[in-house]
Design an enzyme around this catalytic site. Structure first.
Site, PDB file in Angstrom:
ATOM      1  NE  ARG A 165      -5.022  -7.152   6.119  1.00  0.00           N
ATOM      2  CZ  ARG A 165      -5.065  -5.813   6.210  1.00  0.00           C
ATOM      3  NH1 ARG A 165      -4.359  -5.084   5.385  1.00  0.00           N
ATOM      4  NH2 ARG A 165      -5.807  -5.216   7.113  1.00  0.00           N
ATOM      5  CG  ASP A 186      -5.881   6.002   4.130  1.00  0.00           C
ATOM      6  OD1 ASP A 186      -6.785   6.216   4.960  1.00  0.00           O
ATOM      7  OD2 ASP A 186      -4.882   5.302   4.370  1.00  0.00           O
ATOM      8  CD  GLU A 226      -3.483   3.284   1.442  1.00  0.00           C
ATOM      9  OE1 GLU A 226      -3.495   4.166   2.325  1.00  0.00           O
ATOM     10  OE2 GLU A 226      -3.491   2.064   1.686  1.00  0.00           O
ATOM     11  CD  GLU A 235      -2.129  -1.189   3.058  1.00  0.00           C
ATOM     12  OE1 GLU A 235      -2.400  -0.101   3.604  1.00  0.00           O
ATOM     13  OE2 GLU A 235      -2.235  -2.271   3.648  1.00  0.00           O
ATOM     14  CG  HIS A 260      -1.588  -3.627   8.320  1.00  0.00           C
ATOM     15  ND1 HIS A 260      -1.883  -2.543   9.105  1.00  0.00           N
ATOM     16  CD2 HIS A 260      -1.609  -3.178   7.042  1.00  0.00           C
ATOM     17  CE1 HIS A 260      -2.082  -1.485   8.331  1.00  0.00           C
ATOM     18  NE2 HIS A 260      -1.920  -1.832   7.082  1.00  0.00           N
TER      19      HIS A 260
END
Lengths: 540, 67
Positions: free
Chosen positions: A272, A127, A132, A10, A274
């Protein structure tokens, strides 16, 4: 046992309109989304899925086993609510909203677009105060580079369009992580892991790695401290903005290990991970090794092979290592010994090599990551400046040193700050990374054409293929999407049809490619997909 | 701090620095051009693309919060 796993990146871009210095950054960010939408409408592809499906978003679930109440959370943590921007805000911010065919099309007259799902499977959205790009899910670090870089092209396309649109001030985008005025914004990574791995093992296995991997994937920064006023050069853009070892937040009290437990997949099977500690990279080698070496460490954690290293003060160590581009700085381990960032990385490299040998892994990309990682650590040990063609922080440092030498500049010189900023300018004619790359001074891993294709094409081997192809093929019928769903509105159905995609490795070209080819319409596609009974799992 | 910073980086000549760059791999992207010019030329080019009025530009780059 390899670098292969489901992963993605990201990027929150820095955004600035030099000709309109008071512009609201959320408004500017929305211009990027709407400009890209306008480009897509104009022929690059199909526009669909502009509504994000928030059903499965759980930003307040903590991987340590609890949930933060909405009342206690910082407002910026409530990422499961769509942002709203009304016409008044746009008008206030000086962004004229022309009728007709400029940035904002008639079909979005109910409001400005704040979200898009792209035909390559990515998400492009506003975002908070930044545009983003969240890449589609890929299965290996080279594909991660490809679809990460495709995002840079997506937003470049958008800013070009804004520059050509009468009534709008040109907008610049920067792939960096701080404005040097106390604000930082992220470049996150995501890795799919089995839920069965205890979170505590992930924390202890990763902290010393995350503290030290900046020597490979730091983006370099002029200045120290939140405002950069303490002079000098440091390895990481992000290091000075971290305050905690473990935590749920991403915008305040930033932790080395983020505990957001929002799997976007079957929650009983997967987590997940992050990762919020990384710098945004321009160098392809830096991105490749950032994802590749991290995937190797996760593999070691899953197999119980990770080195047992305990830092005395991880946050302090992160910053101390960042603050010494000569790589001599030592940090304390809990056992009292002192090690450098290079020492830590070499411990992980050796353990990873042994891990792969033990499991008999000779897969090509894994071997390549190990080989490059080892070679770069050797180069860094000999003379860090020799890694300028591979690593962002070194490329930037070398350029800064050349300026310092030629012009006798002190580290506080504004020109050096500008070089730092402009290294990350996404316009190839202005961005210093691109100027270096055009001269062959940055090692490339991908052909330009491969990156260009990835702007439109999804990866073939994850559910991103299903998401992207649905949007490309059935733009009229796809009314919403998310990481784990695609929502169809079919003319003959009174209810929306939500197709869950909770298995990241399904919905691939192999599994669904023929279905897309053989279906002439969305109705045919859905009925072939779902079969006569309930959802049969082609995509799920 | 400033004195320490300056010590942090070896002082070698600019020419040496850029002559040391290993040649890009054969697989380098097609945009890569053959390097025939030296560092002075590189810096000249970059002088030409840097934004005008560095101080004002850097001061004006103000971001709102992020993740």
């Amino acid at each position: 046992m390899s670098v292969n796993r489901v992963m993605g990146t990201e990027t929150e871009y820095g955004i600035h309109a030099p000709g309109d210095p008071l512009a609201n950054s959320t408004v500017l960010s929305s211009q990027i989304i709407n400009a890209y939408a306008a480009t897509v409408r104009a022929g690059l592809g199909n526009l669909a899925g502009t509504r994000w499906d928030y059903t499965d978003e759980e930003p307040l679930h903590d991987a340590r086993g609890w949930e933060v109440s909405r009342a206690e959370a910082d407002p910026s943590q409530l990422t499961d609510m769509p942002p709203v921007l009304d016409a008044e805000q746009i008008a206030l911010a000086g962004g004229r909203r022309p009728s007709g065919n400029d940035l904002y099309a008639e079909e979005s007259s109910g409001g400005v677009l704040m979200n898009m799902v792209l035909s390559n499977g990515a998400r492009l959205y506003v975002d908070h105060a930044h545009p983003e790009y969240s890449s589609p899910e890929v299965t290996n670090p080279l594909d991660a580079v490809r679809w990460d870089k495709a995002g840079d092209l997506v937003v470049l396309t958008a800013l070009r369009r804004i520059a050509q649109t009468p009534g709008f001030a040109p907008v610049n985008l920067y792939k960096n992580n701080t404005d040097n005025k106390s604000v930082s914004y992220g470049a996150h990574e995501n890795y799919l892991m089995p839920r069965s791995v205890p979170f505590g093992h992930i924390v202890t296995g990763l902290i010393p790695f995350f503290v030290s991997r900046q020597i490979i994937c730091g983006a370099g920064r002029v200045g120290r401290g939140l405002t950069g006023r303490q002079g000098g050069y440091q390895i990481s853009q992000r290091a000075d903005f971290f305050e905690a070892e473990v935590g749920l937040e991403t915008t305040i009290r930033r932790p080395i290990i983020n505990t957001r437990d929002e799997p976007h997949a079957v929650a009983e099977k997967y987590r997940r991970l992050h990762v919020i500690i990384g710098d945004a990279n321009l160098s392809e080698v830096s991105i490749y090794l950032r994802l590749g070496t991290t995937a190797l460490v996760l593999s070691m954690i899953e197999h119980g092979d990770v080195p047992q290293i305990q830092l005395h003060e991880p946050v302090q160590a992160l910053q101390a290592i960042s603050h010494d581009p000569t790589l001599q700085q030592k940090v304390a381990l809990k056992d009292g010994s002192m090690v450098t960032g290079l020492d830590l990385q070499e411990m992980y490299l050796e353990a990873a090599a042994a891990h792969c040998r033990r499991l008999g892994t000779d897969e090509g990309m894994t071997a390549d990551v190990l080989e490059r990682w080892g070679r770069l650590l050797q180069v860094l040990r000999r003379d860090p400046l020799q890694a300028a063609a591979q690593l962002d922080w070194v490329a930037k440092l070398k350029l800064l040193e050349a300026y310092r030498e030629r012009d006798g500049l002190d580290w506080s010189a504004a020109r050096l700050g500008l070089i730092d900023l402009q290294y990350a300018d996404l316009r190839p004619e202005k961005g210093l990374y691109y100027r270096l790359a055009a001269r062959g001074k940055m090692e490339r891993l991908l052909e330009d054409a491969a990156i260009r294709d990835a702007v439109r094409e999804p990866p073939a081997d994850t559910r991103a293929f299903f998401r992207g192809k649905c949007i490309d093929r059935f733009p009229e019928q796809v009314v919403g999407a998310s990481w784990d769903s695609v929502i169809f509105d079919l003319p003959n159905n009174r209810r929306l049809q939500r197709i869950p995609t909770r298995e990241p490795l399904r919905g691939t070209r192999e599994l669904t490619g023929r279905l897309f080819e053989e279906s002439a319409s969305a109705e045919e596609f859905i009925s072939a997909l779902l079969g006569p009974g309930p959802v049969n799992g082609v995509a799920t | 701090m400033a004195t320490k910073d300056r010590k942090n980086v070896e002082s070698r000549s600019v020419e040496e620095e850029y002559d040391d760059v290993p040649a890009p791999e054969p697989a380098a992207a097609p945009t890569a051009t053959v390097e025939t010019e030296g560092t002075d030329d590189l810096l000249d080019e970059i002088d030409g693309v840097l934004e005008q009025n560095a101080e004002e530009f850097v001061r004006g780059f103000v971001q709102k919060g992020g993740q």
